[in-house]
Design a protein around this motif. Structure first.
Motif, PDB file in Angstrom:
ATOM      1  N   GLY A  91       0.773  -1.037   0.007  1.00 52.25           N
ATOM      2  CA  GLY A  91      -0.257   0.049  -0.057  1.00 52.25           C
ATOM      3  C   GLY A  91       0.919   1.147   0.137  1.00 52.25           C
ATOM      4  O   GLY A  91       0.623   2.223  -0.739  1.00 52.25           O
ATOM      5  N   LEU A  92       1.830   1.427   0.766  1.00 49.36           N
ATOM      6  CA  LEU A  92       2.915   2.521   0.732  1.00 49.36           C
ATOM      7  C   LEU A  92       3.453   2.680  -0.662  1.00 49.36           C
ATOM      8  O   LEU A  92       3.623   3.742  -0.867  1.00 49.36           O
ATOM      9  CB  LEU A  92       3.987   2.243   1.761  1.00 49.36           C
ATOM     10  N   GLN A  93       3.820   1.804  -1.229  1.00 49.54           N
ATOM     11  CA  GLN A  93       4.419   1.794  -2.551  1.00 49.54           C
ATOM     12  C   GLN A  93       3.226   2.172  -3.485  1.00 49.54           C
ATOM     13  O   GLN A  93       3.675   3.142  -4.394  1.00 49.54           O
ATOM     14  CB  GLN A  93       4.984   0.390  -3.139  1.00 49.54           C
ATOM     15  N   VAL A  94       2.081   1.687  -3.667  1.00 49.27           N
ATOM     16  CA  VAL A  94       1.178   1.966  -4.741  1.00 49.27           C
ATOM     17  C   VAL A  94       0.421   3.120  -4.265  1.00 49.27           C
ATOM     18  O   VAL A  94      -0.214   3.958  -5.142  1.00 49.27           O
ATOM     19  CB  VAL A  94       0.206   0.930  -5.006  1.00 49.27           C
ATOM     20  N   GLY A  95       0.408   3.798  -3.093  1.00 45.65           N
ATOM     21  CA  GLY A  95      -0.208   4.841  -2.760  1.00 45.65           C
ATOM     22  C   GLY A  95      -0.163   6.081  -3.485  1.00 45.65           C
ATOM     23  O   GLY A  95      -1.248   6.821  -3.845  1.00 45.65           O
ATOM     24  N   PRO A  96       1.136   6.546  -3.724  1.00 42.21           N
ATOM     25  CA  PRO A  96       1.249   8.102  -4.467  1.00 42.21           C
ATOM     26  C   PRO A  96       0.481   7.861  -5.829  1.00 42.21           C
ATOM     27  O   PRO A  96       0.035   8.988  -6.220  1.00 42.21           O
ATOM     28  CB  PRO A  96       2.711   7.929  -4.608  1.00 42.21           C
ATOM     29  N   GLY A  97       0.379   6.912  -6.489  1.00 39.82           N
ATOM     30  CA  GLY A  97      -0.174   6.735  -7.602  1.00 39.82           C
ATOM     31  C   GLY A  97      -1.488   6.290  -7.866  1.00 39.82           C
ATOM     32  O   GLY A  97      -2.017   5.904  -9.027  1.00 39.82           O
ATOM     33  N   PHE A  98      -2.050   5.865  -6.684  1.00 41.67           N
ATOM     34  CA  PHE A  98      -3.345   5.167  -6.744  1.00 41.67           C
ATOM     35  C   PHE A  98      -4.499   6.044  -7.172  1.00 41.67           C
ATOM     36  O   PHE A  98      -5.150   5.577  -8.108  1.00 41.67           O
ATOM     37  CB  PHE A  98      -3.811   4.662  -4.977  1.00 41.67           C
TER      38      PHE A  98
END
Length: 574
Positions: free
Chosen positions: A93-100
Motif C-alpha cells: 500500500g505504501l508503494q502504490v499509494g502515491p499513484g493510486f
C-alpha cells in the motif's frame, strides 16, 4: 587435544534430534522458518521454459515440512503468519499509494475498467465451476474454491485476507485449509496467464512490429508533456515595462523564467522583475506550451550563459529534510528569498514541471538554477543527504500499521450478513497505507522508503506468511488434494485463470483498439503477477507493459483483497 567422549556420536544425534523435534523451543522455530524459507527461495529460482514460481515456492516448502511433522506450536505459527501478512500488505500500500488515485485519470480509466471486469469474471468462473464440479452440500468445498481462485490469479494477499475472514466465520471449529486449493492452482496460474496472453496475440492476429511502431508514434505525439528549455529574446512591445507576474497572468501559461540577461547583466528573475525589449531569457515550460510562449515573448536565440558576467549554476538537489515534506514551491519563496529558481522536479524517475503549487515530497529531486552560493544554501535547506534518505522511516511504518489494525477492526454491519464485515488485518493496513502513501505529507509523516527497503520488508513479510500457511496446511495437504479432488482443483484453477483473459484480451484489442503491449501489462497488473510483467517487458522495447501494469495494479490489489473477504463472509457465513 582433548579426546572425544566415547558416547559423543550418540550425544550429537540426541542433540540434533531434540533440536528438530522440540517444537516449543526458540531455536527449533527459527531453524524451521529459516530452512523452509531458504529452500523455498532457492527452488523458486529454478526456471522451466523461462518461467519460475519465485518466492511463492516457499509455500510448497512449508507444505512438505508440515507433511513430515516438522512444525511449531500453532499459536506461534499463527502470529508469524498474521504479522507477515500485515507487513506485506502495508508495504504494498505504501508503494502504490502515491499513484493510486492518479490511476483513475482519463488515460487509466479504461484500463482500470477492463481490469475490474477481469476480476469479476474470475469470481464468476469460480462460482460456475463450484456449482458444476463440486458438492455444494460440503461446506469445505467453497473455502477450497476461494483458495483455488487466489492461486489461479496468483494473488497471495487475497489468500491471506480470505484465510483471516475464514477464521472469523469458523469460530468454534477448525476452518478448512484453503492453502491447499491455492497450492493446486498457483503453478498453472503463472503459466496460464502468460500462455493466454500469447494466445490472444494469435487470435487477434497481432504483429509485434506494428505494435512497436504504434508506440513509437505515440511517444512522439506525447512528447509535448515533457519540460522544454527555451532561449528567447523579448520582441513583443507589449512586454516593455511589464512584470513577470503580469506576463504570467496575461499569457495564462505555466512557465518558469530561470535567468534574464539585461544590459549585459545576468540575474535570477522573480515575480516583480520588469521585462524590456531585447532582454534575453532562459525559460522552461511544457512542450505543449512552447509555440504559444515563443509567439508571445519572442524568437529563440543562442545564448552562452556561462560566459556572462554573473555565471549561474544548475544543480539537482535531493529533498531529505522532513520539514520540506508537503510544502509547495510558492510556500518556500526560493526566488524572492534565495534568488534561485526551480525548473523541474523528478519524482519516482519521472520529470515533472515545477508548478508553483506542486507539493514537494521527501525523495524528490529538484533542478535549481542560480548563483552557486545561493544554490548551495538551498541544497543545505533541502537536506540533500542520500545517507539520510536511505535511513528507513520505521516510525511511519508502525504508526500506519497501528492505525490500519484499528481501522480494519471496525465492524461494519450489513443487513443479511451473519457477522459484521471487517476489513481485517489485511484490508485495514492496506487502505491506511495507500492513504498515508498519498496524503501522509499533509500530517507531516515522511512516507518515503527506498525501493530496496520497501522490497526487503515486503519480501520478509511475504515469506513469513507463506511459510506459516504452508506449515499449517502440510499435515492435511495429501489427504485433501492427492486423495481427494486435487486434479479437479487444478482444472478449475486453470479455467479461472485463462477464460477471463481470452474474453477481455480480444475485447481490449479489437473493440477499444488498445496496444497489445499495454494490454499485456494490464493483464499482468489485474492478476498482480510479476512473472507475467517480466515476460511482457522482455517482449517489448518500450515502457508500455510497465505503464499498463502500474496503472491497474493498485486498484486490482485492493479489489482482490476486498473480494476475498467479502466472498468468505457472505457465502461461508450463511
Amino acid at each position: 587435544m582433548l579426546p572425544l567422549h566415547p558416547n559423543f556420536s550418540h550425544f550429537f544425534m540426541d542433540w540434533l534430534f531434540d533440536l528438530f523435534t522440540t517444537t516449543d523451543s526458540v531455536a527449533h522455530i527459527v531453524l524451521l522458518y529459516s530452512l523452509v524459507i531458504a529452500v523455498g527461495v532457492l527452488l523458486g529460482k529454478i526456471k522451466i521454459g523461462g518461467i519460475s514460481l519465485g518466492v511463492t515456492f516457499v509455500l510448497f516448502a512449508g507444505i512438505v515440512a508440515g507433511h513430515f511433522g516438522f512444525t511449531a506450536p500453532l499459536n506461534i505459527i499463527s502470529f508469524i503468519q498474521e504479522f507477515g501478512l500485515v507487513l506485506f500488505v502495508f508495504m504494498i500500500g505504501l508503494q502504490v499509494g502515491p499513484g493510486f488515485f492518479e490511476s483513475f485519470g482519463s488515460a487509466g480509466l479504461r484500463l482500470n475498467a477492463l481490469a475490474i471486469t477481469i476480476i469479476i469474471l474470475n469470481v464468476i468462473v469460480m462460482f460456475v465451476c463450484y456449482f458444476v464440479f463440486f458438492d455444494t452440500s460440503d461446506h469445505n468445498n467453497l473455502p477450497m474454491m476461494v483458495g483455488t481462485l487466489y492461486g489461479a490469479v496468483t494473488n497471495t494477499p487475497g489468500l491471506g485476507a480470505a484465510n483471516e475472514a475464514l477464521n472469523s466465520v469458523f469460530t468454534n471449529v477448525k476452518p478448512p485449509q484453503i492453502a491447499s486449493g491455492y497450492a493446486c492452482a498457483y503453478p498453472l496460474g503463472v503459466v496460464g496467464i502468460i500462455g493466454a496472453t500469447i494466445l490472444i496475440r494469435y487470435i487477434c492476429k497481432v504483429k509485434l512490429k506494428n505494435e512497436e511502431n504504434e508506440l513509437e508514434l505515440k511517444e512522439n505525439l506525447n512528447a509535448n508533456v515533457k519540460p522544454r528549455q527555451l532561449h528567447l529574446q523579448v520582441s513583443n512591445t507589449y512586454l516593455e515595462g511589464k512584470t513577470l507576474k503580469q506576463i504570467h497572468s496575461f499569457l495564462n501559461r505555466d512557465f518558469v523564467c530561470s535567468r534574464i540577461l539585461h544590459d549585459g547583466h545576468v540575474s535570477i528573475p522573480n515575480r516583480d522583475t520588469i521585462f524590456h525589449l531585447d532582454d534575453q531569457l532562459l525559460v522552461v515550460c511544457t512542450e505543449a506550451d512552447t509555440e504559444a510562449i515563443i509567439a508571445f515573448i519572442g524568437p529563440e536565440i543562442n545564448v552562452e550563459w556561462e560566459k556572462q558576467d554573473m555565471p549561474l549554476v544548475s544543480k539537482r538537489i535531493l529533498i531529505t529534510n522532513p520539514s520540506i515534506n508537503g510544502k509547495s514551491l510558492v510556500d518556500l519563496h526560493l526566488s524572492r528569498v534565495h534568488g534561485v529558481n526551480v525548473t523541474r522536479v523528478t519524482r519516482h524517475g519521472m520529470d515533472l514541471f515545477a508548478s508553483a503549487s506542486l507539493p514537494l515530497q521527501v525523495g524528490d529531486r529538484i533542478m535549481v538554477v542560480g548563483p552557486e552560493d545561493s544554490v548551495n544554501r538551498v541544497a543545505s535547506m533541502m537536506g540533500n543527504s542520500i545517507r539520510r534518505l536511505e535511513t528507513p522511516n520505521i516510525a511511519t511504518i508502525f504508526i500506519g500499521i497501528i492505525t490500519g489494525i484499528l481501522f480494519g477492526s471496525l465492524p461494519i454491519a450489513i443487513p443479511g450478513m451473519p457477522v459484521p464485515l471487517k476489513l481485517g488485518i489485511a484490508g485495514g493496513p492496506l487502505i491506511i497505507a495507500i492513504l498515508i502513501g498519498r496524503y501522509g505529507y499533509k500530517i507531516h509523516l515522511v512516507t518515503y522508503t527506498t525501493t530496496s527497503a520497501n522490497m526487503m520488508l515486503r519480501e520478509i513479510g511475504l515469506v513469513l506468511f507463506l511459510a506459516s500457511v504452508g506449515i499449517k496446511a502440510g499435515a492435511d495437504f495429501w489427504a485433501t488434494v492427492a486423495e481427494g479432488d486435487g486434479l479437479l482443483y487444478v482444472l478449475t484453477g486453470f479455467l479461472i485463470t485463462v477464460l477471463p483473459i481470452l474474453i477481455i484480451g480480444p475485447l481490449a484489442l479489437l473493440r477499444f483498439k488498445l496496444n497489445y503491449f499495454t494490454v499485456m501489462g494490464m493483464i499482468a497488473g489485474s492478476y498482480t503477477d510479476p512473472p507475467a510483467l517480466a515476460y511482457a517487458n522482455a517482449s517489448c522495447s518500450k515502457e508500455a507493459p510497465a505503464v499498463g501494469y502500474s496503472t491497474v495494479y493498485p486498484l486490482s490489489m485492493f479489489l482482490r483483497i476486498f473480494a476475498a473477504q467479502t466472498i468468505i463472509l457472505v457465502c461461508c457465513g450463511i
